[in-house]
Design an enzyme around this catalytic site. Structure first.
Site, PDB file in Angstrom:
ATOM      1  N   ARG A 287      75.023  59.934 -51.985  1.00 37.37           N
ATOM      2  CA  ARG A 287      74.505  59.258 -53.165  1.00 37.37           C
ATOM      3  C   ARG A 287      74.581  60.191 -54.357  1.00 37.37           C
ATOM      4  NH1 ARG A 287      71.742  58.727 -48.834  1.00 37.37           N
ATOM      5  NH2 ARG A 287      70.858  56.782 -48.069  1.00 37.37           N
TER       6      ARG A 287
ATOM      7  N   ASP B 150      66.598  66.745 -47.533  1.00 39.73           N
ATOM      8  CA  ASP B 150      66.223  65.393 -47.987  1.00 39.73           C
ATOM      9  C   ASP B 150      64.714  65.143 -47.908  1.00 39.73           C
ATOM     10  OD1 ASP B 150      66.529  65.514 -45.237  1.00 39.73           O
ATOM     11  OD2 ASP B 150      67.280  63.470 -45.024  1.00 39.73           O
TER      12      ASP B 150
ATOM     13  N   SER C 112      71.128  67.041 -46.009  1.00 41.47           N
ATOM     14  CA  SER C 112      70.248  66.615 -44.903  1.00 41.47           C
ATOM     15  C   SER C 112      70.597  67.263 -43.567  1.00 41.47           C
ATOM     16  CB  SER C 112      70.310  65.101 -44.759  1.00 41.47           C
ATOM     17  OG  SER C 112      70.094  64.488 -45.992  1.00 41.47           O
TER      18      SER C 112
END
Ligand code: ADP
Ligand code: MG
Length: 498
Positions: free
Chosen positions: A108, A229, A176
């Site tokens: 993202r 994350d 992450s």
């Protein structure tokens, strides 16, 4: 009656009897097969059983492992990683910041504009794309070139309005995977998880890899922070509500972080004398305890995964794996009976059943379970009767219920460690007054599994109340933080500038 007629009648009786016998035999056989699958289901239910007593054992094990991981390097399967995040965004930050998030399934990119008050958080141009699968086992250069290229395209679309000319764009990199940090903006990859396999990247500085790739493309961007994350989720949670002290992600993988007092991080005493607290990235996906209810399906899934003997907790509770556990149960049922019709090669394919299909089947409210029928058909299993479709829904329920309840036990374990579970926690180093006063505690949660799978969420929240009890639960608020991992990281960059 003539002889011929008698013989004919006798033959007819014999034929009728043998047809009846065949039918009875078939019925007996089919009943036996049905009994076999019911047995498989029963065995699964027993294997996945999570009564509250067992959950409490998991809670205790989590709290104990947290202590061990904080006490010494390698002291536990929980790495309890330092993040060098001492302060979280307060809500007074100003300016425009960027975030790039590499998750397990998606990446993202977004931009936030902050006006100096909580209510002036403007999240702009959120882009979300699946990570092209070939990148997951490519090279670090290919991966980072791709990320830099994606950022370049994002910025090109911006025009001139969004960034004051000549000022470097400040970027948060949400990554992450487990990283050993040396500062808030640098750290090396410890290992890959969630199916990624780029071995030459292990040990490399992740932020530097991205910065080099950005420079190579001539992009005027500065990688200001490298964050897990979960830390992004915690930052967004805290920005909105300063009672937020724990953050958990249930997406492709699963992980948690929380705010810890630096004097409790015994393994780094001396290094961390400047501030009162630090966010600790637990890497809880690797948590293990003999109290976790493990089935033969879990054992096989682990053995055949790209990271055997690793991430045992994640493999029971996260989006990447729930679908595959369900697939393995259905596969066994189909092998040991013919209730799923002729064998399907797709059903033998690892990860052929995704967790979003599991939730679609589980939450299918059509009277004939048409969604279940459609998904099974996609797996090469067609024309199964309604009672078999119901059985499949039950399998989804058992696997997801266990996941939700274990997830709740994990959260309660953290609350216990920090003395917010009402029990007094594990007391080392904590003052009595701190233990006794039940504080409002917010747990920020994000991730595709949690956000989209209602039954998982409900099982988790129900079990949390069961474990903590009605009274203590009133002080514990679970809050969904959509896109927290990306937005929160951008807020963290902002808080460092102000
Ligand atoms: P990432 O893990 O890449 O950060 P997300 O947090 O969005 O991405 O999580 C994506 C994962 O969430 C998917 O791989 C899937 O396992 C799970 N997921 C997404 N949608 C659903 C759904 N409707 N039902 C169940 N699980 C879902
Ligand atoms: Mg995620």
């Amino acid at each position: 009656m003539g002889k011929v007629a008698v013989a004919f009648a006798a033959a007819a009786v014999v034929a009728a009897c043998s047809v009846a016998a065949v039918m009875v035999r078939r019925r007996v056989k089919s009943r036996r097969k049905w009994r076999t699958v019911v047995e498989i289901l029963k065995e699964l239910e027993e294997g996945c059983d999570t009564p509250v007593g067992r959950l409490r054992q998991v809670v205790d094990a989590m709290a104990v492992e947290m202590h061990a991981g904080l006490a010494s390097e390698g002291g536990s399967k929980l790495k309890m990683l330092l993040t060098f995040v001492h302060e979280l965004p307060k809500g007074t930050e100003k300016g425009t910041y960027y975030a790039l998030h590499l998750g397990g399934t998606y990446f993202r990119i977004l931009r936030v504009h902050l006006g100096g008050e909580r209510s002036y958080l403007d999240v702009q141009d959120v882009e979300r794309h699946p990570i092209p699968s070939h990148l997951m086992n490519s090279t670090s250069e290919v991966l980072f070139n791709f990320l830099a290229f994606s950022l370049e395209r994002f910025i090109e679309k911006e025009g001139n309005g969004s960034n004051s000319q000549g000022v470097k764009r400040e970027l948060a990199f949400t990554f992450s995977f487990p990283v050993k940090h040396s500062s808030i903006s640098s750290g090396v990859l410890i290992k890959w998880t969630k199916g990624f396999e780029i071995s030459e990247m292990v040990g490399k500085d992740i932020a530097e890899c991205l910065q080099v790739a950005l420079n190579r493309r001539g992009l005027d961007m500065h990688v200001a922070v490298l964050v897990n994350d979960t830390v992004g989720v915690l930052s967004l949670g805290y920005y909105h509500d300063p009672d937020t002290v724990v953050a958990v992600v249930f997406g492709t993988g699963s992980n948690a972080c929380y705010l810890e007092r630096t004097d409790a991080i015994i393994k780094s005493q001396g290094l961390l004398t400047t501030s009162g607290s630090m966010v600790v990235n637990m890497e809880w996906g690797n948590f293990w305890s003999s109290h976790l209810p493990r089935t033969s399906y879990d054992i096989d899934l682990d053995a055949e995964s790209s990271n055997p003997n690793d991430m045992g907790f994640e493999k029971m509770i996260s989006g990447m794996y729930l679908g595959d556990i369900v697939r393995r149960v259905i596969l066994r049922m189909s092998q040991e009976s013919d209730i799923f019709g002729p064998s399907s090669s797709l059903l033998s394919e690892p990860y052929a059943l995704r967790t979003n299909s599991v939730s679609a089947m589980h939450e299918d409210d059509t009277p004939e379970l048409q969604e279940v029928a459609r998904i099974l058909k996609d797996l090469g299993v067609s024309e199964v009767p309604l009672k078999v479709r119901k059985l499949v829904v039950k399998v989804c329920d058992v696997v997801t219920r266990r996941a939700g309840r274990l997830a709740a036990a994990g959260i309660a374990g953290i609350l216990k460690k920090i003395g917010r579970d009402g029990s007094g926690g594990i007391t080392s180093g904590r003052s009595r007054s701190e233990i006794q006063m039940q504080k409002r505690t917010v747990v920020a949660v994000e991730g595709g599994l949690y956000m989209n799978y209602t039954m998982f969420r409900e099982y988790m929240e129900e079990a949390l109340v069961e474990i903590l009890g009605e009274e203590v639960s009133q002080y514990v608020v679970v809050k969904a933080m959509e896109d927290g991992s990306s937005i929160g990281s951008a807020l963290l960059v902002a808080s460092l500038q102000s």
